[in-house]
Write an enzyme that holds these catalytic residues in place. Structure first.
Site, PDB file in Angstrom:
ATOM      1  N   GLY A  14      23.476  74.983   6.930  1.00  0.00           N
ATOM      2  CA  GLY A  14      22.643  74.629   8.074  1.00  0.00           C
ATOM      3  C   GLY A  14      23.462  73.937   9.141  1.00  0.00           C
ATOM      4  CG  ASN A  82      22.390  69.635   7.202  1.00  0.00           C
ATOM      5  OD1 ASN A  82      21.864  68.533   7.368  1.00  0.00           O
ATOM      6  ND2 ASN A  82      22.236  70.643   8.059  1.00  0.00           N
ATOM      7  CE1 TYR A 150      12.559  68.242   4.041  1.00  0.00           C
ATOM      8  CE2 TYR A 150      11.474  66.215   4.749  1.00  0.00           C
ATOM      9  CZ  TYR A 150      12.595  67.024   4.703  1.00  0.00           C
ATOM     10  OH  TYR A 150      13.752  66.611   5.328  1.00  0.00           O
ATOM     11  CB  ALA A 152       7.408  66.726  -4.148  1.00  0.00           C
ATOM     12  CB  ALA A 153      11.477  69.678  -2.358  1.00  0.00           C
ATOM     13  CE  LYS A 154      15.611  67.678   2.091  1.00  0.00           C
ATOM     14  NZ  LYS A 154      16.989  68.223   2.122  1.00  0.00           N
TER      15      LYS A 154
END
Length: 258
Positions: A14, A82, A150, A152-154
């Site tokens: 990214g 990133n 988002y 939860a994923a991070k």
């Protein structure tokens, strides 16, 4: 930081805009040869970074990227995971579908997991390397109506970062996370505009809504991408050679956690 990582090969996922571009520029100025990935090649690449088109949410992309980097450059020293985004644009538990959850976990967790897995054998063989996973303040302060999937994923990415650091630390590889707060980026602008559209309010009203929910930033402003890049470059450098398994908040004092 000039020439602190001279001769090293760095990959920034990214890396064509926002925080990713700032990181690529900073690593380059510190002497690294920089490779960037994104789903589509930018119209302009003024710094001439080696570019690989890849959608890292797709499982097959990690092996493709690793193979091309190692074929072209022969090694990898620094990985900056990133690539990430809040894909669901919010919603309550009842409105978020399995697809919403899967999309956010694929991009914000599994992309890093797969890419690290593809590169780690080369790092282990050379007995050195630095991996930095870009997380978010939202992982410790989720907003249910905006960032549930988002966040939860991070949060999972943070746990993975710590676990991986224990495994590969004895092999000479450092693994850290950096968690920005509210940063002025094109992705943040897209996020605000998405809220405005879904809530049928103005962009200014959407921004105020987000800031009211996030809380007051003691430094009184959003962060700049270059400020995140400065921290990432330090962690990637030999000056941070005894730092691993850490998660650095860089949020202008926003977090209430001691």
């Amino acid at each position: 930081m000039s020439n602190t990582i001279k001769g090293q090969i760095a990959l920034v996922t990214g890396g064509t805009k926002g925080i990713g571009k700032a990181i690529a520029d900073k690593l380059s100025s510190a002497g690294a040869t920089v490779i960037v990935t994104a789903r589509t090649e930018p119209k302009e690449n003024p710094n001439g970074y080696y570019f690989i088109a890849a959608d890292l949410a797709r499982p097959e992309s990690a092996e493709k990227v690793a193979r091309e980097v190692l074929d072209q450059f022969g090694k990898i020293d620094i990985i900056i995971n990133n690539a990430g985004a809040n894909l669901s644009m919010g919603g309550s538990f009842s409105s978020l579908t399995d697809e919403h959850w899967d999309n956010d976990f694929q991009l914000n967790l599994m992309a890093a997991v797969r890419l690290n897995k593809a590169f780690l054998p080369a790092m282990i063989e050379q007995k050195s390397g630095s991996i930095i996973n870009i997380s978010t303040y939202a992982a410790i302060q989720p907003l249910w109506e905006m960032t549930m999937t988002y966040s939860a994923a991070k949060a999972a990415l943070n746990a993975y970062t710590k676990a991986l650091s224990f495994e590969v630390g004895p092999k000479g590889i450092r693994v850290n996370a950096v968690s920005p707060g509210v940063v002025k980026t094109p992705l943040m602008q897209d996020f605000i505009e998405g809220i405005a559209q879904s809530s049928n309010i103005s962009v200014d009203e959407a921004f105020r809504s987000v800031m009211n929910r996030v809380g007051e930033v003691p430094m009184g402003r959003m962060g700049e991408s270059e400020e995140i890049a400065n921290l990432v470059a330090f962690l990637a450098s030999p000056e941070a050679k005894y730092i691993t398994g850490a998660n650095y908040l860089i949020d202008g004092g926003l977090s209430p956690v001691v």
